[in-house]
Design a protein around this motif. Structure first.
Motif, PDB file in Angstrom:
ATOM      1  N   SER A   4       7.434  -9.404  11.970  1.00 25.80           N
ATOM      2  CA  SER A   4       7.513 -10.546  11.053  1.00 25.80           C
ATOM      3  C   SER A   4       6.577 -11.685  11.454  1.00 25.80           C
ATOM      4  CB  SER A   4       8.947 -11.058  10.970  1.00 25.80           C
ATOM      5  OG  SER A   4       9.411 -11.408  12.259  1.00 25.80           O
ATOM      6  N   VAL A   5       6.203 -11.722  12.740  1.00 24.36           N
ATOM      7  CA  VAL A   5       5.258 -12.731  13.239  1.00 24.36           C
ATOM      8  C   VAL A   5       3.938 -12.663  12.460  1.00 24.36           C
ATOM      9  CG1 VAL A   5       3.860 -13.369  15.263  1.00 24.36           C
ATOM     10  CG2 VAL A   5       6.264 -12.815  15.540  1.00 24.36           C
ATOM     11  N   LEU A   6       3.581 -11.459  11.998  1.00 22.36           N
ATOM     12  CA  LEU A   6       2.294 -11.259  11.321  1.00 22.36           C
ATOM     13  C   LEU A   6       2.245 -11.848   9.910  1.00 22.36           C
ATOM     14  CD1 LEU A   6       1.521  -7.560  12.322  1.00 22.36           C
ATOM     15  CD2 LEU A   6       0.460  -9.633  13.229  1.00 22.36           C
ATOM     16  N   ASN A   7       3.415 -12.125   9.336  1.00 25.35           N
ATOM     17  CA  ASN A   7       3.457 -12.602   7.949  1.00 25.35           C
ATOM     18  C   ASN A   7       2.550 -13.804   7.733  1.00 25.35           C
ATOM     19  OD1 ASN A   7       4.674 -11.435   5.751  1.00 25.35           O
ATOM     20  ND2 ASN A   7       6.246 -13.006   5.589  1.00 25.35           N
ATOM     21  N   GLY A   8       1.819 -13.800   6.616  1.00 23.96           N
ATOM     22  CA  GLY A   8       0.963 -14.941   6.288  1.00 23.96           C
ATOM     23  C   GLY A   8      -0.508 -14.639   6.467  1.00 23.96           C
ATOM     24  N   GLU A   9      -1.318 -15.708   6.427  1.00 23.66           N
ATOM     25  CA  GLU A   9      -2.779 -15.559   6.467  1.00 23.66           C
ATOM     26  C   GLU A   9      -3.344 -15.811   7.853  1.00 23.66           C
ATOM     27  OE1 GLU A   9      -5.153 -17.506   3.565  1.00 23.66           O
ATOM     28  OE2 GLU A   9      -4.086 -16.619   1.888  1.00 23.66           O
ATOM     29  N   TRP A  10      -4.263 -14.953   8.250  1.00 23.10           N
ATOM     30  CA  TRP A  10      -4.903 -15.021   9.565  1.00 23.10           C
ATOM     31  C   TRP A  10      -6.416 -14.988   9.407  1.00 23.10           C
ATOM     32  CZ3 TRP A  10      -1.826 -15.265  13.967  1.00 23.10           C
ATOM     33  CH2 TRP A  10      -0.454 -15.038  13.754  1.00 23.10           C
ATOM     34  N   LYS A  11      -7.067 -15.878  10.088  1.00 24.82           N
ATOM     35  CA  LYS A  11      -8.522 -15.870  10.120  1.00 24.82           C
ATOM     36  C   LYS A  11      -8.962 -14.841  11.158  1.00 24.82           C
ATOM     37  CE  LYS A  11     -11.123 -19.288  11.811  1.00 24.82           C
ATOM     38  NZ  LYS A  11     -11.602 -20.625  12.077  1.00 24.82           N
ATOM     39  N   ILE A  12      -9.953 -14.030  10.812  1.00 20.08           N
ATOM     40  CA  ILE A  12     -10.499 -13.088  11.799  1.00 20.08           C
ATOM     41  C   ILE A  12     -11.497 -13.875  12.645  1.00 20.08           C
ATOM     42  CG2 ILE A  12     -11.795 -10.951  12.153  1.00 20.08           C
ATOM     43  CD1 ILE A  12     -10.739 -10.043   9.358  1.00 20.08           C
ATOM     44  N   PHE A  29     -10.737 -12.922   6.574  1.00 21.40           N
ATOM     45  CA  PHE A  29      -9.332 -13.169   6.888  1.00 21.40           C
ATOM     46  C   PHE A  29      -8.491 -11.972   6.450  1.00 21.40           C
ATOM     47  CE2 PHE A  29      -9.254 -14.287   2.428  1.00 21.40           C
ATOM     48  CZ  PHE A  29      -7.961 -14.011   2.007  1.00 21.40           C
ATOM     49  N   ILE A  30      -7.280 -11.907   6.992  1.00 26.56           N
ATOM     50  CA  ILE A  30      -6.300 -10.906   6.581  1.00 26.56           C
ATOM     51  C   ILE A  30      -4.996 -11.632   6.310  1.00 26.56           C
ATOM     52  CG2 ILE A  30      -4.980  -8.851   7.223  1.00 26.56           C
ATOM     53  CD1 ILE A  30      -7.082  -8.113   9.199  1.00 26.56           C
ATOM     54  N   ALA A  31      -4.370 -11.308   5.187  1.00 26.68           N
ATOM     55  CA  ALA A  31      -3.035 -11.828   4.885  1.00 26.68           C
ATOM     56  C   ALA A  31      -2.060 -10.653   4.893  1.00 26.68           C
ATOM     57  CB  ALA A  31      -3.030 -12.531   3.535  1.00 26.68           C
ATOM     58  N   PHE A  32      -0.991 -10.801   5.661  1.00 29.06           N
ATOM     59  CA  PHE A  32       0.028  -9.754   5.758  1.00 29.06           C
ATOM     60  C   PHE A  32       1.235 -10.112   4.900  1.00 29.06           C
ATOM     61  CE2 PHE A  32      -2.306  -9.315   9.699  1.00 29.06           C
ATOM     62  CZ  PHE A  32      -2.251  -7.971  10.008  1.00 29.06           C
ATOM     63  N   ASP A  33       1.729  -9.138   4.153  1.00 26.32           N
ATOM     64  CA  ASP A  33       3.039  -9.249   3.531  1.00 26.32           C
ATOM     65  C   ASP A  33       3.911  -8.199   4.217  1.00 26.32           C
ATOM     66  OD1 ASP A  33       5.348  -8.958   1.944  1.00 26.32           O
ATOM     67  OD2 ASP A  33       4.279  -9.677   0.169  1.00 26.32           O
ATOM     68  N   VAL A  34       4.662  -8.656   5.217  1.00 24.69           N
ATOM     69  CA  VAL A  34       5.400  -7.730   6.072  1.00 24.69           C
ATOM     70  C   VAL A  34       6.494  -6.989   5.298  1.00 24.69           C
ATOM     71  CG1 VAL A  34       6.932  -7.602   8.093  1.00 24.69           C
ATOM     72  CG2 VAL A  34       4.807  -8.913   8.213  1.00 24.69           C
ATOM     73  N   LYS A  35       7.151  -7.677   4.369  1.00 23.87           N
ATOM     74  CA  LYS A  35       8.213  -7.017   3.584  1.00 23.87           C
ATOM     75  C   LYS A  35       7.662  -5.863   2.760  1.00 23.87           C
ATOM     76  CE  LYS A  35      12.036 -10.212   3.088  1.00 23.87           C
ATOM     77  NZ  LYS A  35      11.834 -11.664   3.040  1.00 23.87           N
ATOM     78  N   LYS A  36       6.501  -6.098   2.121  1.00 31.20           N
ATOM     79  CA  LYS A  36       5.909  -5.056   1.269  1.00 31.20           C
ATOM     80  C   LYS A  36       5.020  -4.096   2.054  1.00 31.20           C
ATOM     81  CE  LYS A  36       5.714  -7.824  -2.957  1.00 31.20           C
ATOM     82  NZ  LYS A  36       4.819  -8.711  -3.717  1.00 31.20           N
ATOM     83  N   LYS A  37       4.772  -4.434   3.332  1.00 30.99           N
ATOM     84  CA  LYS A  37       3.869  -3.634   4.180  1.00 30.99           C
ATOM     85  C   LYS A  37       2.479  -3.519   3.559  1.00 30.99           C
ATOM     86  CE  LYS A  37       6.230  -0.984   7.535  1.00 30.99           C
ATOM     87  NZ  LYS A  37       6.425   0.293   8.164  1.00 30.99           N
ATOM     88  N   CYS A  45     -17.441 -10.388   2.829  1.00 32.08           N
ATOM     89  CA  CYS A  45     -18.159 -10.313   1.561  1.00 32.08           C
ATOM     90  C   CYS A  45     -17.199  -9.777   0.516  1.00 32.08           C
ATOM     91  CB  CYS A  45     -19.365  -9.386   1.712  1.00 32.08           C
ATOM     92  SG  CYS A  45     -20.066  -8.848   0.141  1.00 32.08           S
ATOM     93  N   ASN A  46     -16.695  -8.581   0.772  1.00 32.74           N
ATOM     94  CA  ASN A  46     -15.810  -7.903  -0.170  1.00 32.74           C
ATOM     95  C   ASN A  46     -14.340  -8.163   0.117  1.00 32.74           C
ATOM     96  OD1 ASN A  46     -17.478  -6.096  -2.016  1.00 32.74           O
ATOM     97  ND2 ASN A  46     -18.395  -5.709  -0.025  1.00 32.74           N
ATOM     98  N   LEU A  47     -13.547  -8.116  -0.952  1.00 34.44           N
ATOM     99  CA  LEU A  47     -12.100  -8.218  -0.825  1.00 34.44           C
ATOM    100  C   LEU A  47     -11.574  -6.916  -0.242  1.00 34.44           C
ATOM    101  CD1 LEU A  47     -11.336  -9.738  -4.330  1.00 34.44           C
ATOM    102  CD2 LEU A  47     -11.376 -10.947  -2.146  1.00 34.44           C
ATOM    103  N   ILE A  48     -10.572  -7.030   0.606  1.00 39.67           N
ATOM    104  CA  ILE A  48      -9.923  -5.835   1.140  1.00 39.67           C
ATOM    105  C   ILE A  48      -8.451  -5.845   0.741  1.00 39.67           C
ATOM    106  CG2 ILE A  48     -11.481  -5.298   3.060  1.00 39.67           C
ATOM    107  CD1 ILE A  48      -9.713  -6.902   4.921  1.00 39.67           C
ATOM    108  N   ASN A  49      -7.945  -4.672   0.443  1.00 33.68           N
ATOM    109  CA  ASN A  49      -6.549  -4.485   0.063  1.00 33.68           C
ATOM    110  C   ASN A  49      -6.060  -3.185   0.651  1.00 33.68           C
ATOM    111  OD1 ASN A  49      -5.596  -6.568  -1.960  1.00 33.68           O
ATOM    112  ND2 ASN A  49      -7.587  -5.986  -2.807  1.00 33.68           N
ATOM    113  N   GLY A  50      -4.781  -3.144   0.976  1.00 31.83           N
ATOM    114  CA  GLY A  50      -4.226  -1.888   1.454  1.00 31.83           C
ATOM    115  C   GLY A  50      -2.853  -2.094   2.042  1.00 31.83           C
ATOM    116  N   GLY A  51      -2.403  -1.078   2.733  1.00 33.74           N
ATOM    117  CA  GLY A  51      -1.103  -1.142   3.379  1.00 33.74           C
ATOM    118  C   GLY A  51      -1.284  -1.010   4.874  1.00 33.74           C
ATOM    119  N   PHE A  52      -0.183  -1.171   5.577  1.00 34.98           N
ATOM    120  CA  PHE A  52      -0.239  -0.879   7.008  1.00 34.98           C
ATOM    121  C   PHE A  52       0.963  -0.025   7.363  1.00 34.98           C
ATOM    122  CE2 PHE A  52       1.901  -5.027   6.752  1.00 34.98           C
ATOM    123  CZ  PHE A  52       3.037  -4.830   7.528  1.00 34.98           C
ATOM    124  N   GLU A  53       0.823   0.706   8.453  1.00 36.95           N
ATOM    125  CA  GLU A  53       1.903   1.573   8.918  1.00 36.95           C
ATOM    126  C   GLU A  53       2.295   1.162  10.320  1.00 36.95           C
ATOM    127  OE1 GLU A  53       0.630   5.635   8.616  1.00 36.95           O
ATOM    128  OE2 GLU A  53       0.634   5.592   6.427  1.00 36.95           O
TER     129      GLU A  53
END
Length: 117
Positions: A4-12, A29-37, A45-53
């Motif tokens: 849950s610590v990861l939730n929110g927006e993080w600058k790389i 940057f990466i934004a985590f939605d921990v509930k939705k994984k 440059c490009n937007l990134i989207n995906g899930g995490f395991e």
């Protein structure tokens, strides 16, 4: 450290020990939605989207198996290439001494440093 610590927006901040240039038009940057994984963000440059395991047997386990990015061309694709490569190598995460989160590869080498936006 809880996921849950990861939730929110993080600058790389760093990839493979190299600082991300601060003057980029699109700051990675990466934004985590921990509930939705899920994650979303920008690789420079490009937007990134995906899930995490994660693994139930290892609290620090995290990986990004299916991260997709949009396909725009940018003047400098080098940072983006490094961000995407590092994301594909991530196997675990942990808190860093100076604050922020470290993402590590299978050999426990620090491949990415995230700081809260």
């Amino acid at each position: 450290m809880k996921l849950s610590v990861l939730n929110g927006e993080w600058k790389i901040k760093e990839v493979n020990g190299e600082a991300i240039p601060s003057g980029m038009e699109k700051q990675p940057f990466i934004a985590f939605d921990v509930k939705k994984k899920t994650i979303h963000g920008n690789a420079g440059c490009n937007l990134i989207n995906g899930g995490f395991e994660t693994s139930t047997s290892n609290a620090k386990s995290i990986s990004f198996p299916g991260v997709a990015s949009t396909m725009m061309a940018c003047p400098d694709m080098e940072v983006e290439g490094r961000v995407m490569k590092a994301l594909n190598e991530v196997k675990s995460f942990g808190k860093l001494a100076g604050g922020g989160i470290g993402l590590y590869d299978a050999d426990n080498t620090l491949v990415m440093v995230l700081v809260k936006k």
